[in-house]
Design an enzyme around this catalytic site. Structure first.
Site, PDB file in Angstrom:
ATOM      1  N   VAL A   1      10.202   5.506  -2.517  1.00  0.00           N
ATOM      2  CA  VAL A   1       9.793   4.444  -3.438  1.00  0.00           C
ATOM      3  C   VAL A   1       8.271   4.372  -3.530  1.00  0.00           C
ATOM      4  O   VAL A   1       7.680   4.467  -4.593  1.00  0.00           O
ATOM      5  CB  VAL A   1      10.401   3.094  -2.988  1.00  0.00           C
ATOM      6  CG1 VAL A   1       9.837   1.958  -3.824  1.00  0.00           C
ATOM      7  CG2 VAL A   1      11.915   3.158  -3.125  1.00  0.00           C
TER       8      VAL A   1
ATOM      9  N   LYS B   1      -9.645  -0.948   4.917  1.00  0.00           N
ATOM     10  CA  LYS B   1      -9.316  -2.167   4.181  1.00  0.00           C
ATOM     11  C   LYS B   1      -9.714  -3.384   5.016  1.00  0.00           C
ATOM     12  O   LYS B   1      -9.245  -3.556   6.137  1.00  0.00           O
ATOM     13  CB  LYS B   1      -7.809  -2.193   3.884  1.00  0.00           C
ATOM     14  CG  LYS B   1      -7.312  -3.489   3.261  1.00  0.00           C
ATOM     15  CD  LYS B   1      -5.817  -3.427   3.018  1.00  0.00           C
ATOM     16  CE  LYS B   1      -5.273  -4.758   2.529  1.00  0.00           C
ATOM     17  NZ  LYS B   1      -3.821  -4.733   2.306  1.00  0.00           N
TER      18      LYS B   1
END
Length: 510
Positions: A54, A87
């Site tokens: 996915v 991040k």
């Protein structure tokens, strides 16, 4: 009691079968192979190259550092191999109202003063009309907005020692890294598609996977990492699904990759749109983009057009459409089958929690690892713990949608007026009453996260802990403004995020 059950009672697991690869399957295989070592039990992973993954998001939260450390992965090599970037948090643009933006940082705001969280002192100063934006007191936020990065230093009492970070990475390359790791530790990979599943006629336990090529894979314990379909946990064991679409209405995503960003951001970007939100995830070699939306409020073609009109740089592939239902299995572990990853549930990638749920399930499994009797007490405790995880994250995600002043579209009017849980109502009320945030049941997101999102989206406290009033107004200003000056100074010690990543990759020998 059947003979087969008598023989299995209290006996150790000898064979684990993992159905499905991708990030979930190979994280599970890697962790189990590391913890068990050679000889404890056999691990076999069944997957098919014909089934794609996915990969709706490639961003993580800081807990991934613990997982990688447990495996003993070299972080620099991991960054190079997975095309990773760093991040420091997530920017939310146009969520509270159009034109607003804030960053939800991983590190705390300011620093504690007299054992109270900094935001109490900031709130008093703000109510006096003298405080600036809460993000001004976060090194993570300011570094992110300036595309800066460095790993934490050993300097005591410095914000530079408290830099918290996660990663953006290519999920396919991460799964490849973990596959190599697991196979080096004797995990067997079998290529194949499942045709049939055999169960013990007495107790319903899964005993064998029959593959389309005629192969048979038997085992004692089956871990379902087969994605949304839940081939074992749902198709075979029919555990049922809790549909949370009324709380988290987005049910579709369209994704596309685009050229690398320059300068290279050190944060994920989430921008609200007419019927959902758009992500931007910067990697070394490309940028991941996606529009998560509710197809009741926008059609798929318009969603794809919206995404393509808003990406930075040229698209590198055709948009890909994904449909999903937010929610979770009614039980994650049934009999001798445990679901991990998308087969266990999906709460959309708004706060980059999908990979964390995999990590959390693995951690809980190791703490509650069964014997062949699969004691219901152990299974129930696992299900209870993971359900608490899902519920806590669900409330945090719902907060983003519900705490909005936007009424410019039918979607946002729905979100603004949708019912919310009693737990979320209480959290909001406690915060409004005096900056009070409580972490319950070891929930994933702590006070920095809740405060950041609430203040960022217009839920403002009208009070603070009265202990703050022990400081005079001048003392308060001196302390709060002093913290901001320290943060501004720390920024001068940090360099370009892009340069930092480049230096790391250069340092790794092929």
């Amino acid at each position: 009691m059947s003979a087969s059950k008598q023989e299995s009672t209290g006996q150790p697991i000898k064979k684990i079968v993992i159905l499905g690869g991708g990030t979930a399957g190979w994280m599970t295989a890697a962790a189990l192979s590391k913890v068990f070592g050679a000889g404890f039990c056999e691990i076999e992973l069944v997957e098919s190259d014909s089934i794609g993954t996915v990969g709706v998001g490639e961003a993580t939260i800081p807990q991934i550092n613990l997982f990688n450390a447990v495996l003993g992965l070299d972080e620099n090599k991991f960054i190079k191999d997975t095309k990773a970037t760093f991040k420091l948090g997530i920017e939310f643009a146009d969520w509270g109202k159009i034109g607003d933006s804030y960053i939800h940082p991983f590190a705390e705001y300011g620093t504690q003063i007299d054992n109270l969280p900094f935001y109490h002192y900031w709130k008093r100063l703000q109510l006096l009309g003298k405080g600036s934006d809460l993000g001004d007191y976060s090194l993570n936020v300011q570094a992110a907005y300036n595309n800066l990065f460095m790993r934490p230093t050993t300097l005591k009492n410095s914000p530079l020692s408290k830099i918290a970070y996660a990663f953006h990475f290519d999920a396919g390359l991460y799964a490849k890294t973990l596959r190599e790791y697991a196979e080096q530790r004797n995990v067997k990979r079998t290529e194949g598609l499942v045709k049939d599943v055999k169960q013990d006629p007495d107790n319903g336990f899964i005993t064998e996977l029959h593959l389309k090529d005629g192969g048979v894979v038997s085992g004692d314990f089956f871990i379902d990492c087969s994605g949304f379909k839940g081939l074992l946990i749902e198709k075979v064991l029919k555990t049922g699904f809790d549909d949370w679409s009324s709380d988290l209405p987005c049910n579709s995503a369209v994704t596309v990759a685009s050229e690398r960003l320059n300068p290279l951001p050190s944060y994920t970007q989430s921008t609200a749109h007419e019927a959902g939100w758009r992500w931007r995830i910067p990697l070394q070699h490309r940028t991941g983009n996606g529009y998560v939306y509710c197809d009741k409020f926008i059609d798929d073609d318009k969603a794809a057009d919206t995404l393509l009109q808003n990406i930075n740089g040229k698209p590198l592939n055709e948009p890909r459409l994904l449909k999903f239902t937010t929610g979770k299995r009614k039980k994650f572990w049934v009999k001798n089958c445990l679901a991990i990853g998308l087969s266990s549930g999906f709460l959309e990638p708004l706060e980059s929690t999908s990979i964390h749920f995999v990590q959390s399930a693995i951690s809980k499994l190791l703490g509650l690892f069964p014997t062949k009797d699969f004691d219901p007490i152990v299974i129930n405790k696992f299900n209870q713990q993971l359900e608490e995880d899902f519920l806590g994250v669900k409330d945090f995600l719902v907060l983003h949608y519900n705490a909005t002043e936007r009424n410019d579209s039918e979607f946002w009017r729905y979100c603004q007026n949708m019912p919310i849980s009693d737990n979320l109502k209480e959290k909001i009320a406690l915060y409004k009453s005096g900056c009070r945030v409580y972490r319950e049941n070891n929930e994933l997101f702590g006070d920095t996260s809740w405060v950041g999102v609430m203040e960022g989206q217009g839920i403002s406290a009208y009070g603070y802990n009265p202990i703050v009033d022990a400081l005079s107004e001048q003392e308060l200003e001196n302390k709060v403004n002093g913290i901001k000056r320290v943060i501004d100074k720390c920024l001068t010690a940090m360099g370009s995020h892009a340069d930092y990543v480049e230096e790391i990759c250069k340092s790794v020998k092929d």
